[in-house]
Scaffold this motif. Structure first.
Motif, PDB file in Angstrom:
ATOM      1  N   UNK A 149       1.068  -1.210  -0.034  1.00  0.00           N
ATOM      2  CA  UNK A 149      -0.063   0.078   0.025  1.00  0.00           C
ATOM      3  C   UNK A 149       0.731   1.371  -0.003  1.00  0.00           C
ATOM      4  N   UNK A 150       2.065   1.058  -0.586  1.00  0.00           N
ATOM      5  CA  UNK A 150       2.657   2.285  -0.560  1.00  0.00           C
ATOM      6  C   UNK A 150       2.338   3.699  -1.268  1.00  0.00           C
ATOM      7  N   UNK A 151       1.769   3.122  -2.400  1.00  0.00           N
ATOM      8  CA  UNK A 151       1.019   4.211  -3.421  1.00  0.00           C
ATOM      9  C   UNK A 151       0.124   5.027  -2.595  1.00  0.00           C
ATOM     10  N   UNK A 152      -0.679   4.307  -1.808  1.00  0.00           N
ATOM     11  CA  UNK A 152      -1.805   5.025  -1.009  1.00  0.00           C
ATOM     12  C   UNK A 152      -1.158   5.807   0.077  1.00  0.00           C
ATOM     13  N   UNK A 153      -0.198   5.458   0.613  1.00  0.00           N
ATOM     14  CA  UNK A 153       0.515   6.185   1.624  1.00  0.00           C
ATOM     15  C   UNK A 153       0.992   7.611   0.917  1.00  0.00           C
ATOM     16  N   UNK A 154       1.896   7.222  -0.409  1.00  0.00           N
ATOM     17  CA  UNK A 154       2.251   8.325  -1.063  1.00  0.00           C
ATOM     18  C   UNK A 154       1.224   9.530  -1.204  1.00  0.00           C
ATOM     19  N   UNK A 155       0.061   8.953  -1.656  1.00  0.00           N
ATOM     20  CA  UNK A 155      -0.907   9.967  -2.020  1.00  0.00           C
ATOM     21  C   UNK A 155      -1.386  10.809  -0.975  1.00  0.00           C
ATOM     22  N   UNK A 156      -1.544  10.157   0.141  1.00  0.00           N
ATOM     23  CA  UNK A 156      -2.005  10.616   1.245  1.00  0.00           C
ATOM     24  C   UNK A 156      -0.855  11.612   1.952  1.00  0.00           C
ATOM     25  N   UNK A 157       0.402  11.509   1.899  1.00  0.00           N
ATOM     26  CA  UNK A 157       1.534  12.240   2.223  1.00  0.00           C
ATOM     27  C   UNK A 157       1.560  13.367   1.033  1.00  0.00           C
ATOM     28  N   UNK A 158       1.113  13.131  -0.207  1.00  0.00           N
ATOM     29  CA  UNK A 158       1.141  14.239  -0.807  1.00  0.00           C
ATOM     30  C   UNK A 158       0.104  15.295  -0.681  1.00  0.00           C
ATOM     31  N   UNK A 159      -0.880  14.807  -0.190  1.00  0.00           N
ATOM     32  CA  UNK A 159      -2.140  15.514   0.134  1.00  0.00           C
ATOM     33  C   UNK A 159      -1.753  16.499   1.414  1.00  0.00           C
ATOM     34  N   UNK A 160      -1.184  15.950   2.327  1.00  0.00           N
ATOM     35  CA  UNK A 160      -0.953  16.493   3.585  1.00  0.00           C
ATOM     36  C   UNK A 160       0.240  17.609   3.172  1.00  0.00           C
ATOM     37  N   UNK A 161       1.001  17.303   2.286  1.00  0.00           N
ATOM     38  CA  UNK A 161       1.913  18.514   1.979  1.00  0.00           C
ATOM     39  C   UNK A 161       1.385  19.456   1.253  1.00  0.00           C
ATOM     40  N   UNK A 162       0.518  19.293   0.263  1.00  0.00           N
ATOM     41  CA  UNK A 162      -0.095  20.178  -0.457  1.00  0.00           C
ATOM     42  C   UNK A 162      -0.990  21.057   0.480  1.00  0.00           C
ATOM     43  N   UNK A 163      -1.576  20.527   1.573  1.00  0.00           N
ATOM     44  CA  UNK A 163      -2.233  21.421   2.433  1.00  0.00           C
ATOM     45  C   UNK A 163      -1.530  22.144   3.055  1.00  0.00           C
ATOM     46  N   UNK A 164      -0.413  21.573   3.639  1.00  0.00           N
ATOM     47  CA  UNK A 164       0.617  22.557   4.383  1.00  0.00           C
ATOM     48  C   UNK A 164       1.198  23.812   3.412  1.00  0.00           C
ATOM     49  N   UNK A 165       1.491  23.500   2.507  1.00  0.00           N
ATOM     50  CA  UNK A 165       2.179  24.496   1.282  1.00  0.00           C
ATOM     51  C   UNK A 165       0.931  25.387   1.122  1.00  0.00           C
ATOM     52  N   UNK A 166      -0.179  25.132   0.911  1.00  0.00           N
ATOM     53  CA  UNK A 166      -1.463  26.059   0.522  1.00  0.00           C
ATOM     54  C   UNK A 166      -1.447  26.894   1.689  1.00  0.00           C
ATOM     55  N   UNK A 167      -1.454  26.362   2.914  1.00  0.00           N
ATOM     56  CA  UNK A 167      -1.338  27.342   4.004  1.00  0.00           C
ATOM     57  C   UNK A 167      -0.066  28.463   4.089  1.00  0.00           C
ATOM     58  N   UNK A 168       0.808  28.054   3.460  1.00  0.00           N
ATOM     59  CA  UNK A 168       1.998  28.822   3.461  1.00  0.00           C
ATOM     60  C   UNK A 168       1.887  30.023   2.451  1.00  0.00           C
ATOM     61  N   UNK A 169       1.358  29.468   1.339  1.00  0.00           N
ATOM     62  CA  UNK A 169       1.282  30.401   0.049  1.00  0.00           C
ATOM     63  C   UNK A 169       0.078  31.374   0.151  1.00  0.00           C
ATOM     64  N   UNK A 170      -0.815  30.925   0.719  1.00  0.00           N
ATOM     65  CA  UNK A 170      -2.215  31.716   0.944  1.00  0.00           C
ATOM     66  C   UNK A 170      -1.832  32.931   2.035  1.00  0.00           C
ATOM     67  N   UNK A 171      -2.378  34.032   1.834  1.00  0.00           N
ATOM     68  CA  UNK A 171      -2.428  34.939   2.996  1.00  0.00           C
ATOM     69  C   UNK A 171      -2.855  34.476   4.210  1.00  0.00           C
TER      70      UNK A 171
END
Length: 288
Positions: A149-171
């Motif tokens: 299930x490493x692919x599922x884990x990678x998609x979940x981690x990518x989602x978490x990273x994108x959420x965190x990055x969105x918080x940084x990039x948005x005002x």
């Protein structure tokens, strides 16, 4: 100059996942191959922890600094300039990789991934960078481990990273009204990418979006400090520059491809906003 090369995600991921993560040391072989202008058909995120470098993104030289994050979206023309000493991580992925797990939750939710009015580049504190880096480290371990299930884990981690990055990039002070305005700009920029070769006027896009041209223009000025017309013209000009420098096409061919009624009108348009004729711009750029 040689014709610009389109680079697929599979070429750098070297797998069928449409996703990969590398340390910059391991990605160096690709940087060396891609130190001439090329066009991405995938998203790329660069996390740089140490040292300095530079890259060219759509004719703008972008610095690579410690504790910085650079994001590139589909279709941008990219060139690695100075990259030997940077230390960090590089992620490459297509939207399909993300959508396989989040069918009703698309990458369009993360507006920073598709900014056209500015380059998603940010410097953050060491503490915040370490938090993002910890996700990358976990991601790299899963990617190389190839466990169940490493692919599922990678998609979940990518989602978490994108959420965190969105918080940084948005005002940080973003309110609900500003969020709606940002989504409107995001939709407008998507439409520009789709129709810029055939629709050159604000009223055309306003009609598709069911808003008044004056309203669309006011929102663009509020969010991007540029008019709606400027965003359309900038997209046309970027493509014109790409075609002038990297593809073997005449000014007449470019004018036709970009929807201008004739070559002379295209020439006047280009000179008005770039202060050079198309041929003059090409000579100046190649000289520099």
């Amino acid at each position: 100059m040689c014709e610009i090369k389109n680079i697929s995600c599979n070429e750098v991921a070297q797998n069928d996942l449409k996703f990969a993560i590398y340390t910059t040391a391991d990605f160096l072989k690709f940087m060396e191959q891609l130190n001439t202008p090329h066009r991405h058909n995938y998203y790329m995120i660069l996390l740089n922890n140490k040292n300095h470098g530079a890259q060219l993104i759509d004719f703008v030289e972008c610095p690579i600094e410690p504790f910085s994050i650079t994001c590139m979206h589909l279709g941008q023309v990219h060139q690695w300039l100075n990259y030997d000493s940077i230390e960090g991580y590089v992620l490459v992925f297509e939207s399909d990789f993300f959508a396989l797990r989040y069918q009703n939750y698309q990458l369009s939710e993360f507006s920073f991934l598709s900014y056209r009015h500015e380059q998603p580049y940010i410097n953050i504190s060491e503490e915040k960078f370490n938090h993002i880096e910890s996700i990358a480290v976990w991601m790299l371990r899963e990617f190389n481990g190839n466990e169940v299930n490493f692919e599922k884990c990678l998609r979940s981690l990518l989602n978490i990273m994108l959420i965190e990055l969105n918080r940084l990039f948005e005002p940080a002070n973003k309110n609900a009204e500003f969020s709606q305005s940002l989504q409107l700009i995001h939709h407008f920029e998507e439409l520009i990418d789709k129709y810029y070769k055939e629709k050159h006027f604000v009223k055309d896009y306003a009609s598709i979006m069911h808003v008044r041209p004056n309203y669309l223009n006011a929102i663009c000025n509020e969010v991007t400090n540029s008019s709606a017309g400027d965003l359309i013209r900038n997209r046309i000009l970027i493509e014109a520059k790409r075609l002038l420098l990297y593809e073997k096409k005449t000014a007449s061919e470019i004018a036709y491809e970009l929807g201008f009624v004739d070559n002379s009108y295209f020439g006047r348009f280009f000179k008005k906003y770039e202060n050079y004729t198309p041929d003059g711009f090409k000579k100046k750029y190649l000289k520099n």
